[in-house]
Design an enzyme around this catalytic site. Structure first.
Site, mmCIF file in Angstrom:
data_model
loop_
_atom_site.group_PDB
_atom_site.id
_atom_site.type_symbol
_atom_site.label_atom_id
_atom_site.label_comp_id
_atom_site.label_asym_id
_atom_site.label_seq_id
_atom_site.Cartn_x
_atom_site.Cartn_y
_atom_site.Cartn_z
ATOM 1 N N HIS A 375 -1.394 -2.050 6.510
ATOM 2 C CA HIS A 375 -0.772 -1.647 5.241
ATOM 3 C C HIS A 375 -0.925 -2.659 4.121
ATOM 4 C CE1 HIS A 375 1.565 1.867 6.780
ATOM 5 N NE2 HIS A 375 1.514 1.187 7.915
ATOM 6 N N LYS A 566 10.030 0.863 -7.550
ATOM 7 C CA LYS A 566 9.341 0.379 -6.344
ATOM 8 C C LYS A 566 9.852 -1.024 -6.086
ATOM 9 C CE LYS A 566 5.310 0.983 -8.475
ATOM 10 N NZ LYS A 566 4.435 1.620 -7.533
ATOM 11 N N ARG A 567 9.467 -1.615 -4.929
ATOM 12 C CA ARG A 567 9.825 -3.011 -4.707
ATOM 13 C C ARG A 567 9.346 -3.875 -5.878
ATOM 14 N NH1 ARG A 567 11.846 -4.513 0.375
ATOM 15 N NH2 ARG A 567 12.018 -6.541 -0.605
ATOM 16 N N LYS A 572 2.720 -5.851 -8.245
ATOM 17 C CA LYS A 572 3.028 -4.526 -8.775
ATOM 18 C C LYS A 572 3.232 -4.563 -10.297
ATOM 19 C CE LYS A 572 5.219 -3.115 -4.402
ATOM 20 N NZ LYS A 572 4.580 -1.872 -3.904
ATOM 21 N N THR A 674 2.949 5.369 -2.482
ATOM 22 C CA THR A 674 3.365 6.725 -2.127
ATOM 23 C C THR A 674 4.298 7.272 -3.207
ATOM 24 O OG1 THR A 674 4.998 5.668 -0.677
ATOM 25 C CG2 THR A 674 3.071 6.641 0.378
ATOM 26 N N LYS A 678 4.730 11.086 -5.211
ATOM 27 C CA LYS A 678 5.973 11.839 -5.428
ATOM 28 C C LYS A 678 6.126 12.186 -6.909
ATOM 29 C CE LYS A 678 7.728 9.168 -1.611
ATOM 30 N NZ LYS A 678 8.340 7.877 -1.229
HETATM 31 C C1 Z16 Z 1 5.171 -2.101 2.912
HETATM 32 O O1 Z16 Z 1 6.094 -1.222 2.497
HETATM 33 C C2 Z16 Z 1 3.822 -1.931 2.607
HETATM 34 C C3 Z16 Z 1 2.933 -2.854 3.073
HETATM 35 C C4 Z16 Z 1 3.366 -3.928 3.830
HETATM 36 O O2 Z16 Z 1 2.483 -4.813 4.275
HETATM 37 C C5 Z16 Z 1 4.686 -4.106 4.147
HETATM 38 C C6 Z16 Z 1 5.580 -3.187 3.688
HETATM 39 CL CL1 Z16 Z 1 7.243 -3.351 4.075
HETATM 40 C C7 Z16 Z 1 3.411 -0.720 1.820
HETATM 41 C C8 Z16 Z 1 2.249 -0.934 0.864
HETATM 42 O O3 Z16 Z 1 2.543 -1.991 -0.015
HETATM 43 C C9 Z16 Z 1 1.999 0.345 0.088
HETATM 44 O O4 Z16 Z 1 0.879 0.224 -0.762
HETATM 45 C C10 Z16 Z 1 1.787 1.511 1.036
HETATM 46 O O5 Z16 Z 1 1.751 2.723 0.329
HETATM 47 C C11 Z16 Z 1 2.888 1.578 2.057
HETATM 48 O O6 Z16 Z 1 3.060 0.347 2.707
HETATM 49 C C12 Z16 Z 1 2.631 2.634 3.115
HETATM 50 O O7 Z16 Z 1 1.349 2.518 3.636
#
Ligand code: Z16
Length: 829
Positions: A375, A566-567, A572, A674, A678
């Site tokens: 991820h 978002k976070r 970002k 994601t 949405k």
């Molecule tokens: C996270 O939410 C994601 C990556 C990661 O290494 C750790 C966490 Cl907690 C996110 C990505 O930043 C995001 O781009 C992606 O859409 C999401 O994971 C699901 O794949």
């Protein structure tokens, strides 16, 4: 192994005998029955939380009917199952989801109305299950719902944290973290399964036991500490109740809650120490996304839930199979990021040490069983554990990792002639930074398939983190672009748009989201456009009410709602968005006669408690908001709002209320995103970089219906190689320079004028995240958005096309791809 109290053959379940009715009379009666006999209240005395509980139990019964059937069907079919191992499941509320998926919304609402109780009000009382940080955890939750909707038999395995993601408050502009307590009033969705409990070991020693003649010695791990993992099951019901899967979360308990010896000898406190230490494992979710936590407790959590899940998978397998040699035909285990990667070593231990399998066969089965999703490419997020810690906590697993590593390296040298640099790159042990175990490498070599979460991210994986491993195993990496469930993110979050779509194109899209494309031909229908705009306006008014209630700020629903939620993270680039707000503020003040587009900039999101720059960005957003919102010179042309405590439930209100969705990460760094999906599904226009899934969204929506700006991933990489710094860029852009000057000179922080010196200084000296580099392009693109806003018919036409063309980003599609290409469940999903 402890005895299994329910090992006796279960009685056959007769579904028809217990089926609960779906009609209003029956529901109304049963709700009162629950109130009376499960809660002990009469309707007259019941408080709203009692009603919530009664409704939940009533709905739950209907799910259980399906759940038991699903279990029986599964057992009878002997088909392959999926185990989705994830440290995080960011579920949010479940009641509305369950009622919607059972198509019970009108009936339950009607039944409650008889007692003058409002279903919408009741639903709001349910606490969010916030067992996740952000995208990764929410993806796991969407996947659970889609697996149940599409009919992929699956188990989610995770941790039952007592405290989920912290609650955020803003005090004097700054983030304050407060503990979250979702279990305070109990959790009516979960079933404790004490009979499903396993011992999890830590520490201790490994001894070699001489085996049968001609066989290698067996290794015996004698842990110094042992903890019990107890299962809590939550049913996850899919669309139309067709399937129900189980989310099985593990809770840690001391083996002997009170050590009787110590207790009897008078050491009451000492007796509790062990139970406290055991239970600490599942006490709290680590709140860092995209940053490795690094503490021993975190590694304990990872091993705890991995081992419990594997022991459970093995036990269930052996209930219906002779041996473990066909494990990979019956179960596919997905590793959601590297958090459960220690599973690769633990499954080897269980197969070889505990079940006596030969190493080579065990390795083949292990690889065929596991697959791994990556991820992130951010180096600071990649997990690696110091060898000494790993070895002390998991001595046998460490030996196994060494053995796997030796075999992989041997193969790389023999088959591909790998040498020094490339061996170092694939090694499971990082020899450079004080020796460490690299969990990404472990997950990779232990899996038959490895996937990224968007096309761009997958390409970059091959070029960067897994370059050498990709060379060694060129067929292993594949792409599986993320998706979001349209049930929660369209039907439940946006009932207004859902009704409008039903009236316009019929109900087919509810079962097959690709049919939503039928609304495309209404994009040029003025009548439809107006109705679409009216729905958006209502959703914006609803968000405006929330903003007014929580922040006492009034915003105009007719203004352009420009939203970034978002976070909070440097990559970002919320900072870029805030700088644009400051520059706009400047322009509005200096050119009051210009026909500015009224805008509301909305921010929400949490910063990891130890991430100082992210916390400064939150502080800045709040400081800027305070100054701009109280300046009469801007009138209603610009408002800035930071809504505290972003969570799934707040997202459900925000996503349908956006005109612009901000997806502005430095290209190459957002694995997928994601939230972008949405927003667009709900008819927002995206302003974004060519990053993550934005790239594929552009391809589906059409480039004329999305605002793309900024450097591409390869341009970012090139600039970094050239040693880009922001200074020359900033000095050439008065708009940017003045905005930064205002920020760093204390215009927004008069009580502490130097507060943002560091943040601004970074842009001048380094600009690692290409904020200065992308500013002009971002500004110009925002002004193009302003121009489009002046033409509502055109704006709405594009917004409708966004909704119409987003169906590919349903998590149903993602799940079907996983099932077909990775899990091979053979379900004709
Ligand atoms: C996270 O939410 C994601 C990556 C990661 O290494 C750790 C966490 Cl907690 C996110 C990505 O930043 C995001 O781009 C992606 O859409 C999401 O994971 C699901 O794949």
């Amino acid at each position: 192994q402890r005895p299994d109290p329910d090992a006796a053959a279960p009685l056959p379940h007769d579904a028809s005998a217990s089926r609960r009715s779906y009609d209003v009379d029956a529901l109304a009666e049963e709700i009162v029955e629950k109130l009376t006999y499960s809660i002990g209240k009469s309707p007259a005395r019941a408080r709203k939380y009692d009603w919530l509980r009664a409704v939940t139990l009533t709905v739950r019964d209907r799910i259980i009917d399906h759940w038991l059937e699903a279990e029986d069907a599964r057992a009878a079919s002997g088909g392959k199952q999926v185990a989705y191992l994830s440290m995080e499941f960011l579920i949010g509320r479940l009641l509305r989801d369950a009622i919607n998926n059972l198509n019970l919304t009108t009936q339950v609402a009607e039944a409650l109305k008889r007692y003058n109780v409002d279903l919408d009000m009741i639903e709001l009382l349910e606490p969010d299950a916030a067992l996740g940080n952000g995208g990764l955890g929410r993806l796991a939750a969407c996947f659970m719902e889609s697996m149940a909707s599409v009919g992929v038999p699956g188990f989610g395995y995770g941790i039952r944290y007592v405290h989920g993601f912290f609650r955020q408050e803003i005090a004097d502009g700054a983030q304050v973290e407060l503990p979250e307590n979702w279990l305070l009033h109990g959790n009516p969705w979960e079933f404790e399964r004490r009979e499903r409990s396993y011992e999890i070991g830590f520490g201790g020693k490994v001894t070699s036991v001489v085996g049968e003649p001609g066989k290698p010695p067996r290794q015996l791990w004698r842990p110094a500490e042992r903890v019990l993992a107890v299962a809590y099951d939550t049913p996850i019901v899919g669309w139309r109740g067709a399937h129900v899967n189980t989310l099985r979360l593990w809770s840690a308990q001391a083996l002997d809650p009170i050590l009787l010896d110590a207790f009897n000898s008078g050491d009451h406190i000492g007796a509790l120490v062990e139970s406290n230490k055991a239970e600490a494992i599942t006490r709290v979710l680590y709140p860092a996304d995209s940053h490795q936590a690094g503490q021993e407790l975190r590694l304990r959590q990872e091993f705890f839930f991995s081992s419990a899940s594997l022991q459970d998978i093995i036990r269930r397998h052996l209930e219906t199979n002779e041996s473990l040699s066909n494990l990979h035909d019956k179960v596919s285990i997905q590793l959601n990021d590297t958090h459960p990667a220690v599973s690769v070593a633990e499954l080897m231990r269980l197969l070889v040490d505990v079940h006596g399998m030969e190493w080579d066969e065990a390795w083949e089965i292990t690889r065929q069983t596991f697959s791994y999703t990556n991820h992130t490419l951010l180096p600071e997020a990649l997990e690696h554990w110091p060898i000494h810690l790993f070895e002390r906590l998991l001595p046998r697993q460490m030996q196994i990792i060494y053995a796997i590593n030796a075999a992989v390296i041997r193969q790389a040298m023999e088959s591909k002639g790998f040498d020094g640099g490339r061996i170092a790159a694939i090694s499971l042990i990082d020899e450079n930074n004080g020796r460490r175990v690299r969990m990404g490498q472990l997950a990779f070599v232990g899996s038959h398939a490895v996937n990224g979460v968007s096309a761009l991210h997958t390409d970059l994986m091959k070029e960067t983190v897994f370059h050498a491993l990709h060379e060694l195993y060129p067929d292993r990496i594949q792409n599986k672009t993320n998706g979001v469930t349209p049930r929660r993110w369209l039907m439940e979050a946006n009932p207004g748009l859902t009704s409008l779509l039903k009236e316009t194109i019929g109900e087919g899209f509810l079962d097959d989201i690709s049919k939503i494309r039928d609304v495309e031909r209404f994009a040029t229908d003025a009548g439809f456009r107006d109705r679409f705009a009216a729905v958006k306006r209502e959703n914006k008014a609803r968000l405006a009410d929330v903003i007014s209630e929580r922040l006492a700020i009034s915003v105009d629903p007719d203004a352009l709602f420009d939203i970034q939620v978002k976070r909070i993270h440097e990559y970002k680039r919320q900072f870029l968005n805030i700088i644009e707000a400051v520059a706009l503020y400047d322009q509005i003040r200096s050119q009051p006669a210009t026909n500015w587009t009224p805008r509301v900039k909305v921010f929400a999101g949490k910063a990891a408690p130890s991430y100082l720059q992210a916390k400064e960005i939150i502080h800045l957003a709040n400081d800027v908001a305070r100054v701009i919102n109280s300046d009469p010179a801007v009138r209603d042309l610009l408002k800035v709002v930071f809504i505290p405590n972003y969570n799934v439930s707040l997202a459900e209100i925000i996503m349908p209320a956006a005109d612009i969705s901000e997806q502005i990460s430095t290209a190459g760094l957002e694995a997928s995103g994601t939230g972008n999906m949405k927003f667009a599904l709900n008819g927002a226009l995206t302003i974004g970089t060519l990053d993550g899934a934005n790239v594929e969204m552009r391809d589906h929506i059409g480039e004329e219906n999305i605002f793309i700006f900024g450097l591409t991933a390869s341009e970012v990489a090139q600039r970094r190689r050239e040693g880009h710094s922001g200074r020359s860029v900033i000095e050439g852009l008065p708009l940017l320079r003045d905005a930064l000057h205002a920020i760093s000179s204390g215009v927004f922080s008069p009580d502490e004028p130097n507060r943002y010196n560091g943040l601004v200084g970074n842009l001048y000296n380094n600009d690692w995240w290409m904020i200065a580099a992308d500013f002009q392009s971002y500004w110009d693109t925002q002004r193009r958005a302003d121009a489009l806003w002046a033409d509502p018919a055109e704006w709405n036409r594009k917004a409708i096309l966004n909704t119409a063309r987003m169906s590919w980003f349903s998590s149903d599609r993602s799940i079907r791809e996983y099932a077909a290409d990775i899990w091979r469940t053979g379900t004709d999903a």
